[in-house]
Structures are given as structure tokens and as C-alpha cells.
Design a protein around this motif. Structure first.
Motif, mmCIF file in Angstrom:
data_model
loop_
_atom_site.group_PDB
_atom_site.id
_atom_site.type_symbol
_atom_site.label_atom_id
_atom_site.label_comp_id
_atom_site.label_asym_id
_atom_site.label_seq_id
_atom_site.Cartn_x
_atom_site.Cartn_y
_atom_site.Cartn_z
ATOM 1 N N ALA A 274 0.842 -1.195 0.000
ATOM 2 C CA ALA A 274 0.000 0.000 0.000
ATOM 3 C C ALA A 274 0.877 1.244 0.000
ATOM 4 N N SER A 275 0.950 1.879 -1.143
ATOM 5 C CA SER A 275 1.642 3.166 -1.237
ATOM 6 C C SER A 275 0.939 4.008 -2.291
ATOM 7 N N CYS A 276 1.012 5.324 -2.117
ATOM 8 C CA CYS A 276 0.295 6.248 -2.998
ATOM 9 C C CYS A 276 1.255 7.088 -3.822
ATOM 10 N N SER A 277 0.776 7.531 -4.959
ATOM 11 C CA SER A 277 1.475 8.583 -5.696
ATOM 12 C C SER A 277 1.090 9.933 -5.103
ATOM 13 N N SER A 278 2.089 10.778 -4.903
ATOM 14 C CA SER A 278 1.835 12.128 -4.386
ATOM 15 C C SER A 278 2.052 13.197 -5.441
ATOM 16 N N ASP A 279 2.023 12.805 -6.699
ATOM 17 C CA ASP A 279 2.245 13.763 -7.785
ATOM 18 C C ASP A 279 1.215 14.903 -7.765
ATOM 19 N N LYS A 280 -0.041 14.560 -7.474
ATOM 20 C CA LYS A 280 -1.085 15.573 -7.462
ATOM 21 C C LYS A 280 -0.843 16.587 -6.341
#
Length: 334
Positions: A274-280
Motif C-alpha cells: 500500500a503506497s500512494c502517488s503524491s504527484d497531485k
């Protein structure tokens, strides 16, 4: 600004309140003290010991002309939610519906909801905000249902909204005597007590841990930021995913603890990666990662050492006990 923060005695709420008070904002808020510490409550706060599920009281305590509400309060017990589903979901869904209803009645200008990575479930990581939610447990289901109601009601009644999705936040002020959550704090508290730690499964579950100060910067940015309006935004690091086993080793090295961990059965429905992209968040909120996992461990360790180690408090009853319930909880092993 006049800001109201739910969960004001909790880790995230208290940290955010202090940061905003330092910036000169007027801070109001509430907490039922299930998951926080009373000494987290800054003297500058206008604090009410009120449960978010109590609509009548929430309507009374939210002041007129409130600019922003941060709904941080949550029984953030994802793993426990399959064994105490009534307790957990009530304090996620009902609490969120009551809070947004009171906010609308008091003509709050902006509602910021702190959701959870549990909204993504076992989708392929890194998770991005355009993915369709696929929660796998009652906690995640309640978070997504809360999001839906908040968006529905805020859009109808003309309240601006933002949904923030923090990654696993860590740091000082986090509850470290809770056996059901906050893995880094559990490890450090037990190691300082010279006790063996427990690791569920093989310890290869992979997570990104977010130091509290890195999250706060994006949350503050969100307050008056038009780019965040009506957006769902992940906040937290995506550069340093780490296994729970590796986290245990970092904690052990920091403490000087040399006892081997005890490996026990997997927790049911726990998502492996479980990991997210933080590009936004980088694009809209100028998000930056300033703290590594190693620095996060050291800062959290110093907080626990200064405050003193504690015995673990099994303060939430297990509503379902069977062969699937972790022995660590049934037999109070942590």
C-alpha cells in the motif's frame, strides 16, 4: 482564520492545531479522548470534550463564521475493524455525517476531510486519486461512504470541500500505548521496555510512512487554496516504501534493542502493498518530503523517551472473537 478541528486531542488534530495557532489562527475543536492524550490540548485551543456523533452538541460548539473545518477525528483502526466493526464504523461514518451536517447548519465556508489509504484497498500501488475506490474492510468502506456523503451534501448546500488522503502518518504526539494501531510507535514503546515485538505474517507488507510535519504543510496550504477545491488529494511520501520487517530493524537500531521479533499469523484482510502517488499534491499543494523514515523514527523515539514508556491499554472491546482474531489481541500479548 477561524478554524475548527475535530479530533483536537489526537495526533493529527493536535499537531495541526498547534501549527495553525502558531500562524495566528483562532483554533476551536473537539475530541472524545478515545484516541488522543489530554496533554496534546494546547492552552490556546478552544476545546470541547464532545463526540462527533452528537449532532446537537456539534451544532452548538462549532462557532458562527467558521472559515474552515478539518475533520481529523477518526477511530483509525483498519485491522481492528473486522473484529470491532460496530465501534469503528460508527465513529467513522456517523461521526462524519454529523460533523458535515453541523458544518452546513453553521454556514462553514470550507470542509476538509481526512480520509485514508484504506479507500484504495488492494488495488495495485502506487495508488492514484483517479482509481475507483475498492476498500476491503469496514474501516475503508466507512471512509469511502463518508467521502460520498460529504461530497453529496457539500455540493448541494454550497460548501467548498477537499478530501485529503494521508499516508501512514508518524511522529510526536501519536498514541504509543495502543495495541491495535500505530506500528512504529508500538515497536518503539515495546523496545524501550526491553520487550520482544510482534510482526504479523512475514513482515514483508510494504508501506510509506509520512512524518507529521510534511503532512501539515500540505494541509495548511489547502485551507485557502482554490486549486484544492473539490479535489481528492493524496499527501505523503512515495519515494521510500519500506517493509514492516525493515521498519522493525530501523527501530531496533535506533533504540539499541537486540531481541528478535516474534512472527505471528497474518491479520485478516491486511493489504500487502500500500503506497500512494503524491504527484497531485506536489502539483496542487507544493508538497515536499523533508523527513526520511530514519529521521521519523528518531523523532518519535525521543518523544516517547521524554514522555515515558507505557503499558498497552486494551481500551476497545473485541466485538467478534473467533479463530481469525489475532492472538496478540485476544490474549493481550502486545
Amino acid at each position: 482564520m477561524k478554524v475548527f478541528i475535530t479530533g483536537l486531542a489526537g495526533f493529527l488534530g493536535a499537531s495541526l492545531g498547534q501549527r495553525l495557532a502558531d500562524d495566528g489562527h483562532e483554533i476551536y475543536g473537539n475530541d472524545n479522548l478515545i484516541g488522543g492524550y489530554e496533554d496534546n490540548i494546547d492552552k490556546r485551543f478552544h476545546f470541547f470534550q464532545t463526540d462527533c456523533c452528537d449532532l446537537e452538541e456539534m451544532t452548538k460548539i462549532i462557532p458562527d463564521n467558521t472559515d474552515v473545518i478539518f475533520h481529523c477525528a477518526a477511530t483509525a483502526y483498519e485491522g481492528l475493524s473486522v473484529f470491532s466493526p460496530s465501534f469503528v464504523t460508527k465513529n467513522i461514518f456517523e461521526a462524519s455525517v454529523s460533523t458535515v451536517t453541523a458544518s452546513i447548519n453553521k454556514k462553514v465556508k470550507k470542509f476538509i476531510f481526512c480520509s485514508s489509504m484504506a479507500r484504495y484497498g488492494d488495488l495495485r500501488s502506487p495508488f492514484t486519486e483517479d482509481m475507483k475506490s475498492k476498500p476491503v474492510d469496514p474501516y475503508g468502506i466507512a471512509k469511502v461512504a463518508s467521502e460520498d456523503v460529504i461530497i453529496n451534501l457539500c455540493n448541494l448546500h454550497g460548501v467548498d470541500w477537499t478530501i485529503l488522503v494521508p499516508h501512514n502518518i508518524v511522529g510526536p504526539k501519536q498514541k504509543y500505548d495502543d495495541p491495535y494501531r500505530n506500528v512504529m510507535s508500538i515497536f518503539l514503546n515495546k523496545m524501550l521496555r526491553n520487550e520482544q515485538i510482534y510482526i504479523y505474517g512475514d513482515g514483508m507488507q510494504k508501506r510509506c510512512f509520512s512524518y507529521i510535519d510534511d503532512c501539515l504543510a500540505s494541509m495548511v496550504e489547502c485551507m485557502g487554496h482554490n486549486l484544492s477545491s473539490k479535489q481528492i488529494i493524496n499527501i505523503g511520501p512515495d519515494e521510500q516504501p519500506i517493509t514492516i520487517k525493515a521498519l522493525a530493524e530501523i527501530c531496533s537500531n535506533a533504540v539499541g534493542h537486540n531481541q528478535e521479533p516474534i512472527f505471528v499469523n497474518d491479520r485478516p484482510l491486511e493489504v500487502k502493498y500500500a503506497s500512494c502517488s503524491s504527484d497531485k499534491a506536489r502539483r496542487l499543494l507544493n508538497y515536499k518530503t523533508k523527513f526520511t523514515v530514519e529521521e521519523s523514527v528518531l523523532n518519535t523515539l525521543e518523544y516517547i523517551k521524554k514522555r515515558g514508556t507505557r503499558e498497552f491499554n486494551y481500551h476497545i472491546p473485541l466485538e467478534i472473537q473467533n479463530h481469525l482474531t489475532p492472538e496478540t489481541w485476544k490474549n493481550k500479548l502486545i
